[in-house]
Write an enzyme that holds these catalytic residues in place. Structure first.
Site, short mmCIF file in Angstrom:
data_model
loop_
_atom_site.label_atom_id
_atom_site.label_comp_id
_atom_site.label_asym_id
_atom_site.label_seq_id
_atom_site.Cartn_x
_atom_site.Cartn_y
_atom_site.Cartn_z
N GLY A 21 -85.36 -45.31 -43.21
CA GLY A 21 -84.91 -45.59 -41.86
C GLY A 21 -85.91 -45.15 -40.80
O GLY A 21 -86.67 -44.19 -41.00
N GLU A 22 -85.90 -45.84 -39.66
CA GLU A 22 -86.81 -45.52 -38.57
C GLU A 22 -86.35 -44.33 -37.73
O GLU A 22 -87.11 -43.86 -36.88
CB GLU A 22 -87.01 -46.74 -37.67
CG GLU A 22 -87.79 -47.85 -38.35
CD GLU A 22 -88.11 -49.01 -37.42
OE1 GLU A 22 -87.54 -49.04 -36.31
OE2 GLU A 22 -88.92 -49.87 -37.80
N GLN A 71 -88.43 -29.17 -48.61
CA GLN A 71 -88.61 -29.68 -47.25
C GLN A 71 -87.75 -28.93 -46.24
O GLN A 71 -87.67 -29.32 -45.08
CB GLN A 71 -88.33 -31.18 -47.19
CG GLN A 71 -86.89 -31.61 -47.42
CD GLN A 71 -86.77 -33.12 -47.57
OE1 GLN A 71 -87.21 -33.69 -48.57
NE2 GLN A 71 -86.18 -33.77 -46.57
N GLN A 80 -91.52 -39.31 -40.55
CA GLN A 80 -91.42 -39.31 -42.00
C GLN A 80 -91.82 -40.68 -42.58
O GLN A 80 -92.53 -40.76 -43.59
CB GLN A 80 -90.01 -38.97 -42.44
CG GLN A 80 -89.75 -39.11 -43.93
CD GLN A 80 -88.32 -38.77 -44.29
OE1 GLN A 80 -87.99 -37.61 -44.50
NE2 GLN A 80 -87.46 -39.77 -44.38
N GLY A 130 -75.97 -45.59 -42.02
CA GLY A 130 -77.42 -45.76 -41.96
C GLY A 130 -78.03 -45.88 -43.34
O GLY A 130 -78.84 -46.78 -43.60
N HIS A 131 -77.65 -44.97 -44.24
CA HIS A 131 -78.12 -45.08 -45.63
C HIS A 131 -77.70 -46.41 -46.25
O HIS A 131 -78.48 -47.07 -46.95
CB HIS A 131 -77.53 -43.95 -46.48
CG HIS A 131 -77.97 -42.57 -46.10
ND1 HIS A 131 -77.11 -41.65 -45.58
CD2 HIS A 131 -79.18 -41.96 -46.18
CE1 HIS A 131 -77.76 -40.52 -45.36
NE2 HIS A 131 -79.02 -40.68 -45.71
N ALA A 141 -74.83 -37.13 -48.79
CA ALA A 141 -74.03 -37.17 -47.55
C ALA A 141 -74.22 -38.52 -46.88
O ALA A 141 -74.56 -38.62 -45.70
CB ALA A 141 -74.39 -36.02 -46.63
N HIS A 148 -74.10 -42.14 -45.12
CA HIS A 148 -73.41 -42.75 -44.00
C HIS A 148 -73.88 -44.20 -43.87
O HIS A 148 -74.66 -44.69 -44.71
CB HIS A 148 -73.66 -41.96 -42.71
CG HIS A 148 -75.11 -41.67 -42.43
ND1 HIS A 148 -76.02 -42.66 -42.14
CD2 HIS A 148 -75.80 -40.49 -42.41
CE1 HIS A 148 -77.21 -42.12 -41.94
NE2 HIS A 148 -77.11 -40.80 -42.10
#
Length: 295
Positions: free
Chosen positions: A147-148, A61, A153, A36-37, A32, A34
């Site tokens: 990502g932050e 998870q 995580q 950000g990825h 999925a 977006h």
């Protein structure tokens, strides 16, 4: 861009890169995809010779089977989004490539996994740590990009890589936001039209609270005001809204060292998370000058 589903084929390819003395970057995802990825993919492309993106919806998870069932599966469109980036490989392992019959090992990271999502989603970070460890080993990556937005995580993964002597460097990349300030997330796709208009309140509320704390307002008061604003805006409930030290996640009552505000809140049946950095006690810009702080 090749698509590979078996780790034997993956390793055969990465071994040829190793023999050539070339570096490997990996971007682990659950699909999925977006922007950000894709920002992580661009960072990997800039810093390594070969880039692997992994796509695996990791059942270990998810605390809620219904949440797992609803998670979007968009393999075809994900591949289309990756095509312009010139990555070498999309690794989409079959479930038994990650968890073969008889699989009985769990990677558990204490300390940084306590509290926040670790408290509200029991077992979640064990699932994350286990699958990330496997993906780093299977891909033989020199660098892995996260990502932050999922800041806890990120620290869990950094900790496991250090503690297990993995060669992979864990690279944190800035949160990417929509034009209205909402942190990009695959879960945003599940919001209805009205709740989607409400969701950016998260960014505004966190930024306002962070600036108030940086100016010297009592954190407890700033957090109370933020909670009231979120609930008044229409959020269903708040799992947590806390000020914690960065990067060791100790609860704080004043911002006297590097810190972040962390939030998990429910809207339209969707759990949204976000975080923003809190400056030390110093002069900062007004919220009108800079409405959204990068997280």
């Amino acid at each position: 861009m090749q698509i590979i589903r078996q780790k034997a084929a993956l390793r055969a390819l990465t071994e040829t890169w190793r023999r050539a003395g070339e570096t490997i970057g990996v971007v682990p995802t659950m699909g999925a995809l977006h922007a950000g990825h894709l920002s992580l993919v661009a960072a990997a492309r800039a810093r390594t010779d070969h880039v692997i993106v992994t796509l695996f919806v990791n059942p270990r998870q998810f605390n809620n089977p219904e949440d797992l069932a609803k998670y979007p599966r968009t393999e075809e469109s994900d591949a289309e989004k990756l095509a312009p980036f010139g990555i070498d490989l999309l690794y989409i392992p079959e479930p038994d490539e990650i968890y073969p019959e008889g699989f009985a090992t769990t990677v558990s990271v204490s300390g940084v996994s306590d509290g926040l999502c670790g408290a509200t989603r029991p077992g979640h970070f064990d699932g994350v740590a286990t699958v990330v460890t496997k993906l780093l080993l299977q891909t033989d990556a020199d660098r892995a990009f996260f990502g932050e937005k999922d800041y806890q995580q990120l620290q869990v993964v950094k900790r496991l890589a250090t503690d297990l002597d993995l060669k992979t460097e864990i690279v944190g990349c800035p949160t990417i936001r929509e034009d209205d300030g909402l942190a990009m997330s695959s879960r945003n796709l599940r919001l209805g039209a009205g709740p989607r208009e409400t969701a950016p309140v998260i960014g505004r509320v966190l930024t306002t609270a962070a600036k108030a704390i940086a100016r010297g307002e009592n954190p407890a008061q700033a957090l109370d005001t933020a909670r009231e604003a979120l609930l008044s805006a229409g959020f269903d409930s708040i799992d947590y809204l806390e000020l914690r030290s960065d990067p060791d996640f100790q609860l704080m009552t004043k911002a006297d060292r590097p810190a972040r505000l962390f939030l998990a809140a429910w809207l339209d049946g969707v759990r949204l998370i976000d975080n923003v950095a809190v400056a030390g006690r110093q002069k900062v810009e007004s919220s009108e000058d800079q409405p959204f702080e990068p997280a």
